[in-house]
Design a protein around this motif. Sequence first.
Motif, PDB file in Angstrom:
ATOM      1  N   TYR A  38       0.831  -1.214   0.000  1.00 29.44           N
ATOM      2  CA  TYR A  38       0.000   0.000   0.000  1.00 29.44           C
ATOM      3  C   TYR A  38       0.862   1.259   0.000  1.00 29.44           C
ATOM      4  N   TRP A  41       2.726   1.057  -3.842  1.00 28.77           N
ATOM      5  CA  TRP A  41       1.900   1.133  -5.056  1.00 28.77           C
ATOM      6  C   TRP A  41       1.037   2.394  -5.091  1.00 28.77           C
ATOM      7  N   LYS A 116      -2.753   2.388   3.316  1.00 26.55           N
ATOM      8  CA  LYS A 116      -3.972   2.043   4.060  1.00 26.55           C
ATOM      9  C   LYS A 116      -3.670   1.242   5.323  1.00 26.55           C
ATOM     10  N   LEU A 141      -8.362   6.088   3.977  1.00 26.44           N
ATOM     11  CA  LEU A 141      -8.731   5.167   2.906  1.00 26.44           C
ATOM     12  C   LEU A 141      -9.167   5.869   1.622  1.00 26.44           C
ATOM     13  N   LYS A 177      -6.275   1.243  -2.689  1.00 30.25           N
ATOM     14  CA  LYS A 177      -6.337   0.835  -4.085  1.00 30.25           C
ATOM     15  C   LYS A 177      -7.123   1.826  -4.947  1.00 30.25           C
ATOM     16  N   GLY A 178      -6.659   2.043  -6.151  1.00 32.15           N
ATOM     17  CA  GLY A 178      -7.350   2.935  -7.068  1.00 32.15           C
ATOM     18  C   GLY A 178      -6.600   4.229  -7.275  1.00 32.15           C
TER      19      GLY A 178
END
Lengths: 246, 313
Positions: A38, A41, A116, A141, A177-178
């Motif tokens: 986390y 990335w 996260k 988040l 993520k995203g």
Amino acid sequence: MKILVCISKAPDTTSKIAFTSGNTSFDENGVQYIVNPYDEWYALVRALELKETLGGNVTIITVGNAVDESIMRKALAIGADDAVRIDAEPKDAYFTAMQIAAFAKNQSFDLVLVGKETINYNGSQVGGMIAEALELPFVSLASKLDVAGDVITLEREIAGGVQVVEVSTPAVISCAKGMAEQRIPNMRGIMAARTRQLTVVPAVEIQELTSYVLYDLPVAKSACKMISPDNMDELVQLLHNEAKVI
Amino acid sequence: MTLVYIHSENGLSKAAKEVVTYAKKLGDGVSVITNGNTAADVLTQLGEYGASSVMVDRSVSIEDHQQLLDLVVFAAEKTGATTIIFSHDLTAKAIAPRLSVRLNAGLVSGATDVPNESNAIRVNVFSGKAFGFVKVNSAKRIISLLPNSIQPEITGSACGVEEINSGAATGRIKLITTKKPEGEIPLPEAELVVSAGRGLKGPENWGMVEDLAKSLGAATACSRPVADIGWRPHHEHVGQTGVAIRPNLYIAAGISGAIQHLAGVNGSKVIVVINTDQEAPFFKAADYGVIGDAFEVLPKLTEAIRKFKAGQN
Ligand SMILES: Cc1cc2nc3c(=O)[nH]c(=O)nc-3n(C[C@H](O)[C@H](O)[C@H](O)COP(=O)(O)OP(=O)(O)OC[C@H]3O[C@@H](n4cnc5c(N)ncnc54)[C@H](O)[C@@H]3O)c2cc1C
């Protein structure tokens, strides 16, 4: 834009998890450490993208020992400008967060990014703790992060939905993520990172609030019961009568 | 005194009953602080699970985490609580760490059990591959309880509900919009989950997965590559780098069972695996296995579930 990205080491996702000393500490034998996914990335890559469009500087920080410098070099290879290590064993999330907050306090970062959660302790604690110590807003988040002037626009997960929020810099954000796509460092980056100067900062005196006293492994499942694909009624009966889950 | 924060929008969730039950098991008195729209004559039922009193501040928004934090601090001071309990959900992840610093209280995230005889609390670590036992060294402590770790238990009777105004100020985070998918069961709270992976070949084939989920009243999930290629939304991605879940039943179709996937689901009570490949590693982690084509097995299983449900009514 001056960005601080907090990174942690984590055992490679395929590591065999085992414990030593009467199950009181993690067995590091043969374990390969990586940058916590986390942190790498999402937090680090998004920070680099912001720097590329808005200009500025990306500093990574970790709380750890000299052996953890390999993850700092990985972050430099991906593109971070500076790397700081607070020289201490990260005893718990509170200890770690207070060390980072003490470092960041007078450095006027516009953004402090954390992942996260770590994939070893899964606490999701450090970001909120840094924010509270620095008296900054904390957006947890976030799956999207954009900056225009001193306004940060974020998308984040909340109970039962997705929220779009705005907050002014400076702020602390936890990245999920995203937000960005993983980047593979190129050979030039890796070579250049090898010889870069790493900043080592002594730890401040902090008492940890929690300690892990024991670990345990889940009991192995007994053999799997096979059911013919032509007999789904049997599966339903087993789920109802034997497993009692439906 | 133990203080419990619950979110009570549109009634009492199972998670709310779980945390009050958990607090009751700690032995001290239990006060609840909440801020939803749920009517007082429903909140009073929290007494049955162990609460001795409930305070509700209807002016505080669930979406404003800073205001929520101030509300919990207000209630903690008012009750003199030394233990504060949350359900380990997205709200707790946003506010419990701040509260920990504010109150100098050790935070145990994702507890799966009550403290043991040496006062250590079990949590999942290494993304569900192991357990850790955490001790809190400070005088006050905060515990967030992993959903579906304990069952709600009725032990008492209705309690008093007090409408309060904490005066908590609105936070510095400006809300622009909120998108709430209607009628979906949030994955982390779901007791039944139907999940599928790359074996399903394409997003157009997810109708079978949704049909099975609907027949069971289950939530849907997926493996990481499926979310990465955009067949399914990111929030359905379970595993070490996605959501970690522990439902009563996890049905996995066309998922190989890679170690990173298992990490997020191996806390499930019962696992059913459907895969064409009898060597798929997932069978080693499964309770029930079906060697077969998901395209045939899923509709048959849906049919069998419907028949079973019809027979029950
Ligand atoms: C750092 C890292 C983190 C990761 N984190 C995660 C994570 O959080 N979650 C996650 O899921 N993965 C994660 N992964 C990826 C993981 O390693 C696997 O690649 C992934 O889980 C595989 O997804 P899959 O099972 O859907 O696809 P595949 O491995 O391609 O498996 C497809 C399966 O479907 C079966 N199949 C094919 N056709 C049919 C059919 N008609 N009917 C029934 N079965 C069929 C095949 O036999 C096979 O077993 C991570 C990887 C890394 C390196």
